[in-house]
Every structure is written in structure tokens, then in C-alpha cells.
Design a protein around this motif. Structure first.
Motif, PDB file in Angstrom:
ATOM      1  N   PRO A 153      55.693  -3.946  14.743  1.00 43.33           N
ATOM      2  CA  PRO A 153      55.039  -2.860  15.099  1.00 43.33           C
ATOM      3  C   PRO A 153      56.099  -1.690  14.137  1.00 43.33           C
ATOM      4  O   PRO A 153      57.105  -1.867  14.211  1.00 43.33           O
ATOM      5  N   LYS A 154      55.632  -0.556  13.360  1.00 42.54           N
ATOM      6  CA  LYS A 154      56.577   0.322  13.018  1.00 42.54           C
ATOM      7  C   LYS A 154      57.379   1.422  14.427  1.00 42.54           C
ATOM      8  O   LYS A 154      56.577   1.574  15.624  1.00 42.54           O
ATOM      9  N   GLN A 155      58.612   1.517  14.496  1.00 45.89           N
ATOM     10  CA  GLN A 155      58.771   2.477  14.929  1.00 45.89           C
ATOM     11  C   GLN A 155      58.614   3.975  15.134  1.00 45.89           C
ATOM     12  O   GLN A 155      58.660   4.351  13.955  1.00 45.89           O
ATOM     13  N   ASN A 156      58.012   4.311  16.244  1.00 44.76           N
ATOM     14  CA  ASN A 156      57.968   6.215  16.153  1.00 44.76           C
ATOM     15  C   ASN A 156      59.457   6.445  15.753  1.00 44.76           C
ATOM     16  O   ASN A 156      59.963   6.188  16.178  1.00 44.76           O
ATOM     17  N   ILE A 157      59.093   7.358  14.483  1.00 44.50           N
ATOM     18  CA  ILE A 157      60.139   8.623  14.336  1.00 44.50           C
ATOM     19  C   ILE A 157      59.652   9.630  15.498  1.00 44.50           C
ATOM     20  O   ILE A 157      59.444  10.396  15.823  1.00 44.50           O
ATOM     21  N   ARG A 158      61.026   9.769  16.088  1.00 47.91           N
ATOM     22  CA  ARG A 158      61.100  11.119  16.910  1.00 47.91           C
ATOM     23  C   ARG A 158      62.089  12.719  16.282  1.00 47.91           C
ATOM     24  O   ARG A 158      62.901  12.025  15.872  1.00 47.91           O
ATOM     25  N   VAL A 159      61.251  13.741  16.609  1.00 48.02           N
ATOM     26  CA  VAL A 159      61.241  14.698  16.038  1.00 48.02           C
ATOM     27  C   VAL A 159      62.076  15.356  16.988  1.00 48.02           C
ATOM     28  O   VAL A 159      61.019  16.257  18.359  1.00 48.02           O
ATOM     29  N   PHE A 160      63.057  16.653  17.464  1.00 46.70           N
ATOM     30  CA  PHE A 160      63.269  17.223  18.452  1.00 46.70           C
ATOM     31  C   PHE A 160      63.136  18.679  17.454  1.00 46.70           C
ATOM     32  O   PHE A 160      64.618  19.021  16.740  1.00 46.70           O
TER      33      PHE A 160
ATOM     34  N   HIS B   7      65.424  11.448  16.197  1.00 48.04           N
ATOM     35  CA  HIS B   7      65.373  10.895  15.434  1.00 48.04           C
ATOM     36  C   HIS B   7      66.462  12.149  14.338  1.00 48.04           C
ATOM     37  O   HIS B   7      67.138  11.750  13.361  1.00 48.04           O
ATOM     38  N   PHE B   8      66.050  13.060  14.539  1.00 47.88           N
ATOM     39  CA  PHE B   8      65.700  14.186  13.452  1.00 47.88           C
ATOM     40  C   PHE B   8      65.383  15.493  14.582  1.00 47.88           C
ATOM     41  O   PHE B   8      65.035  15.629  15.207  1.00 47.88           O
ATOM     42  N   PHE B   9      66.230  16.473  13.915  1.00 44.95           N
ATOM     43  CA  PHE B   9      66.711  17.318  14.108  1.00 44.95           C
ATOM     44  C   PHE B   9      66.125  18.422  13.666  1.00 44.95           C
ATOM     45  O   PHE B   9      66.796  19.073  12.490  1.00 44.95           O
TER      46      PHE B   9
END
Length: 86
Positions: free
Chosen positions: A9-16, A66-68
Motif C-alpha cells: 500500500p502507498k504511504q499516506n502523505i501527512r500535511v500540516f 511530511h509537509f508544512f
């Protein structure tokens, strides 16, 4: 560049997503765009309920992201000698 293994499965991308409360409407539009993307999870302070340790939640969300994304939506602000776009 390595290929992703089949069946993995693809990893979820977490964005703040950080935004000023005055930019709530524009931030909602941006969150709707993120929601259309598969495997993208967006954290905003709107996900914090009354009584929760908001400082710890923000610190954890920042560390896990992963991203802000710091939103800078243009709006008029009045300054002593007139107004400027900020």
C-alpha cells in the motif's frame, strides 16, 4: 529510482496546514483540494477539540508531517497611513 513493490500500500502523505483564522474560507477551499488527492491527510488546528492539550497535539502533528504548508492568502490590511496588500 526504486519501483514500488506490487501489493504494497502507498504511504499516506501527512500535511500540516497553518493559516490565520481570518483566512478560514480560503483554507477550506485548499483543504477540499487536498481531500481530492488519494493518500493525503491534512492536519489543521480545527481538528483540536476543547479540552485537548493543543500544544502537544500541534507539536506531534508537526513532527509527524511530511509537509508544512504555511498559507499566505492575500487580503487588505489597514496600516496607519492607508492600506496595503499583505
Amino acid at each position: 529510482m526504486s519501483k514500488r513493490k506490487e501489493g504494497r500500500p502507498k504511504q499516506n502523505i501527512r500535511v500540516f496546514l497553518s493559516y490565520a483564522k481570518e483566512d478560514n474560507e480560503q483554507a477550506k477551499e485548499l483543504m477540499e483540494q487536498f481531500a481530492k488527492q488519494p493518500n493525503v491527510n491534512v492536519f489543521t488546528t480545527a481538528k483540536i477539540s476543547a479540552g485537548q492539550n493543543w500544544q502537544a497535539m500541534i507539536k506531534r502533528a508537526l513532527a509527524d508531517s511530511h509537509f508544512f504548508v504555511a498559507s499566505c492568502f492575500p487580503r487588505l490590511r489597514f496600516i496607519q497611513s492607508g492600506c496595503s496588500l499583505s
